[in-house]
Design a protein around this motif. Structure first.
Motif: not given
Length: 472
Positions: A253, A256, A258-262, A308
């Motif tokens: 992760r 959090d 919730n951001t794809p491809n982070a 993630t």
């Protein structure tokens, strides 16, 4: 001519990398990193036994196994040959090359590099019994693992019978299967579903130096996972403990989740306990065959366990540079390769369409598409294998990371087309460099239009001296 000396911290070997001119095309002293980047993909081959155009004409190729020969010998063989590995340790180290069948009736094949004999040693008895074997990996304790590239998205949990990881405990001794398949065909193979590994759509698998196992979910929105065994690796390796008896699985992760491809700093979020049982709130399923398992994909979409999302993560490759371990991961949909620093716990982009093409000095753009498999040579160089169209645009790219820092943004760095596949209807898969011989590698030509899958052996002629020995 540009000369760049690579002395990676991962081994004692040194290699002279030439980009722009082929080094000593007579084969004396060259390495797999010595090549001129191809300016374009190759067209159709006239001979499927020699399907590869290389950036160095000194590299040699020969077909060492093909499906048609297996079928002619009445050997069950579903085809669609995928990843490769050899027996990397233990008895007869390096003698056998293992390949799996990525079909609706999956199987495992063993090729004897000494005798040239190819045998099927496990095969699903009927369509749907086991499907889509993709990974092909040798364990640190001397067994073989594969897994199914098949799972379902279902908010309450999937009931699919697939998504399993298997261990073949006697890969060297499992007897050859002759056709036709019968109820007893697999009796000599100790082939075990290791249910402590949560269900997902498997492809890449890697082990780090501490014995953690990394795997992925091959999905648009798939996650990256780590299994940590309860048993010490020292006991696993000497046969006093079972690696898969118990262990905890976690998901990667960033932020959090919730951001794809982070990219950036990450943590591992556990969703099983140390024994492998689902933590409260995680999804446990009972499949249509009555087997109860933890559902990795659907659990890690839940807020407490959110991982993630990446876009079709596929293969993995670990590279060690000094004390640092880098885990490279391809994401096919976004045409990227990520570098996960397992030591520093950060994620960054290694290669994408902004990366410099060593043939042009410009961003590679759409010439790089669908990166799928990864491979690493004796000098720690990473190779990116595309899932594209043989005889049209299916290539292997060499990544020139001069300082081995896990990015390609420094001066002189980039990717170059190392090889191109000329077999119509096929794709490259399973590139694997012989860990005992720096002058040999293998790659599969999968699902060609002819139906005749092949394993191609790639070699450098043994003439002249090199700056290190053949073996690590």
């Amino acid at each position: 001519m540009r000369h760049s000396l690579i002395c990676a911290g991962i081994s004692a070997s040194c290699g002279l990398l030439l980009t722009g001119e082929v080094a000593r095309a007579d084969g004396g002293g060259i390495r797999f990193s010595d090549f001129t980047p191809l300016a374009a993909s190759a067209g159709p081959t006239a001979d499927e036994t020699m399907p590869i155009t290389f950036g160095n004409p000194a590299f040699e190729q020969r077909s060492v196994a093909d499906r048609a020969a297996q079928l002619a010998a009445a050997v069950p063989n579903a085809g669609s040959w995928d990843m490769n590995t050899v027996n990397e340790n233990g008895k007869q180290k390096g003698r056998f090359l293992f390949t799996v069948f990525e079909t609706g009736q999956a199987g495992v094949q063993r090729h004897d590099l000494k005798t040239g004999t190819t045998e099927t040693i496990w095969h699903a008895l009927a369509a749907g019994d086991a499907v889509s074997f993709d990974p092909s990996y040798w364990t640190p304790w001397g067994t073989f693992i594969t897994a199914e590239e098949s799972w379902e998205t279902a908010p309450a949990g999937s009931r699919s019978p697939y998504g399993r990881l298997f261990e073949l405990r006697n890969p060297l001794d499992a007897p050859a299967i002759v056709g036709p398949l019968t109820a007893n065909s697999n009796d000599g193979a100790i082939f075990v579903h290791q249910n402590v590994i949560p269900r997902t759509s498997h492809e890449g698998i890697q082990f780090d130096k501490d014995g953690n196992l990394y795997f992925i979910d091959e999905l648009n929105g798939g996650c990256i996972y780590r299994y940590t065994p309860a048993a010490p690796m020292s006991k696993v390796k000497n046969g006093k403990a079972d690696y898969f008896a118990a262990g905890q699985t976690s998901v990667l992760r960033v932020g959090d989740g919730n951001t794809p491809n982070a990219t950036g700093a990450f943590i591992w979020v556990p969703f099983t306990d140390a024994s492998g049982a689902a933590l409260p709130g995680a999804i446990t399923i009972t499949d249509v065959r009555g087997v109860t398992s933890v559902d990795a994909r659907n659990t890690t979409d839940l807020a407490p366990f959110k991982g993630t999302d990446y876009q079709r993560p596929e293969d993995m490759q670990i590279k060690r540079v000094g004390r640092t371990e880098l885990l490279f991961v391809t994401t096919t949909t976004t045409h990227e390769v990520y570098a996960i620093n397992l030591t520093g716990q950060t994620v960054g982009v290694f290669a994408d369409r902004n990366t410099i093409d060593l043939a042009t000095g410009l961003p590679v753009g759409s010439a790089l598409a669908n990166p799928d498999n990864l491979a690493i040579d004796h000098d720690g160089n990473i190779y990116i294998i595309e899932d594209r169209n043989g005889a049209v645009d299916d290539d292997i790219w060499f990544a020139q990371d001069l300082n081995h820092d896990g990015d390609l943004t420094d001066a002189g760095e980039g990717i170059g087309r190392w090889a191109s596949n000329g077999t119509p209807g096929s794709e490259f898969t399973g590139l694997y460099f012989d860990p005992r011989d720096k002058r040999r590698a293998w790659v599969n030509i999968q699902h060609p239009a002819s139906g005749n899958d092949r394993t191609i052996e790639i070699t450098i002629p043994r003439r002249g001296d090199d700056c290190d020995d053949d073996t690590d």
